[in-house]
Scaffold this active site. Structure first.
Site, PDB file in Angstrom:
ATOM      1  CG  ASP A 143       6.417   5.223  20.926  1.00 21.52           C
ATOM      2  OD1 ASP A 143       5.479   5.404  21.637  1.00 21.52           O
ATOM      3  OD2 ASP A 143       7.366   6.260  20.350  1.00 21.52           O
TER       4      ASP A 143
ATOM      5  N   GLY B 284       4.542   5.220  14.207  1.00 27.25           N
ATOM      6  CA  GLY B 284       5.363   4.104  13.343  1.00 27.25           C
ATOM      7  C   GLY B 284       6.725   4.426  13.537  1.00 27.25           C
ATOM      8  CG  PHE B 285       8.154   5.123  10.850  1.00 24.22           C
ATOM      9  CD1 PHE B 285       9.288   4.154  10.453  1.00 24.22           C
ATOM     10  CD2 PHE B 285       7.279   5.048   9.995  1.00 24.22           C
ATOM     11  CE1 PHE B 285       8.894   3.193   9.767  1.00 24.22           C
ATOM     12  CE2 PHE B 285       6.948   3.866   9.447  1.00 24.22           C
ATOM     13  CZ  PHE B 285       7.872   3.066   9.106  1.00 24.22           C
TER      14      PHE B 285
ATOM     15  CG  ASP C  35       3.792  10.057  20.642  1.00 24.37           C
ATOM     16  OD1 ASP C  35       4.863  10.415  20.270  1.00 24.37           O
ATOM     17  OD2 ASP C  35       3.617   8.911  21.081  1.00 24.37           O
ATOM     18  N   GLY C  36       4.246  13.147  18.615  1.00 26.30           N
ATOM     19  CA  GLY C  36       4.732  13.282  17.149  1.00 26.30           C
ATOM     20  C   GLY C  36       4.997  14.725  16.861  1.00 26.30           C
TER      21      GLY C  36
HETATM   22 ZN    ZN Z   1       4.307   7.162  21.351  1.00 25.78          ZN
END
Ligand code: ZN
Length: 213
Positions: free
Chosen positions: A27, A134-135, A167-168
């Site tokens: 990332d 972002g996190f 993703d996430g």
């Molecule tokens: Zn990513």
């Protein structure tokens, strides 16, 4: 699988390799597209020296084209750019491929799949964000499942061969449903790095998909 902390990078890469990760997901955040600031060319170079695994670079940055040459020279295998900051998406994707890299497009949760429809034949990877980027360590957004299913149908309908990555918030509880919805590639950062036994965690994540096969 995601490398989300810098030090000690080589040890973490070794851990991911031993755990059986297929790729290293990197990332990159610029402090503008997302508030955090992480990882640039130096880290990609360092990772490239540590591993032969593909380096899947997720560029959460504005004006991503400014970094293409450097990131490819540093050893990136794939570059994924966000549709939200790519007004010339087709040209940017073509440039990534010209550099010999796999070209990916990422979509935030609020971005429609139509943002990528016209370039579906020009991509090697479609990344559906199941959290707002972002996190690390965020909760999976449940409506992402339907979006993944629609993305699968769009790719299949166009006979596109792009990888469908999510993703996430990917963990043991969510991965099975996401796989079932049609994703074939998963970014698991928090789940793997926070696990007492990362190798067992990767195996468990993989099994949640195989179980449904
Ligand atoms: Zn990513």
């Amino acid at each position: 699988m995601s490398a989300t902390r810098i030090a000690p990078l080589a040890e973490e890469v070794a851990m991911l390799e031993q755990a059986g990760a297929d790729w290293i997901h990197v990332d990159v955040m610029d402090g503008r597209f997302v508030p955090n600031l992480t990882f640039g060319t130096k880290v990609i170079e360092t990772l490239r020296r540590c591993t032969t695994l593909p380096l899947d670079v997720h560029m959460m940055v504005v004006e991503p084209e400014r970094y293409f040459d450097d990131f490819v020279a540093a050893g990136a295998t794939g570059l994924t750019i966000h549709a939200e900051v790519a007004p010339h998406l087709q040209r940017q994707l073509a440039r990534i491929r010209e550099l010999g890299c796999a070209a990916g497009v990422a979509l935030n949760p609020s971005t429609s799949l139509s943002a990528v429809e016209e370039v579906i034949g020009d991509i090697d990877l479609l990344l559906v964000m199941s959290v707002n980027p972002g996190f690390g360590g965020q909760q999976f957004i449940p409506s992402s499942l339907d979006k993944v299913a629609r993305a699968r149908r769009m790719l299949d309908g166009a006979r596109a061969r792009a990888v469908l990555e999510v993703d996430g918030g990917i963990n043991r509880e969510t991965i099975g449903d996401v796989w079932h919805a049609g994703a074939d590639t998963f970014v698991a950062g928090h789940a793997v790095f926070s696990a007492p036994d990362p190798r067992a965690e990767v195996a468990a994540l993989r099994a949640r998909c195989a179980h449904l096969a």
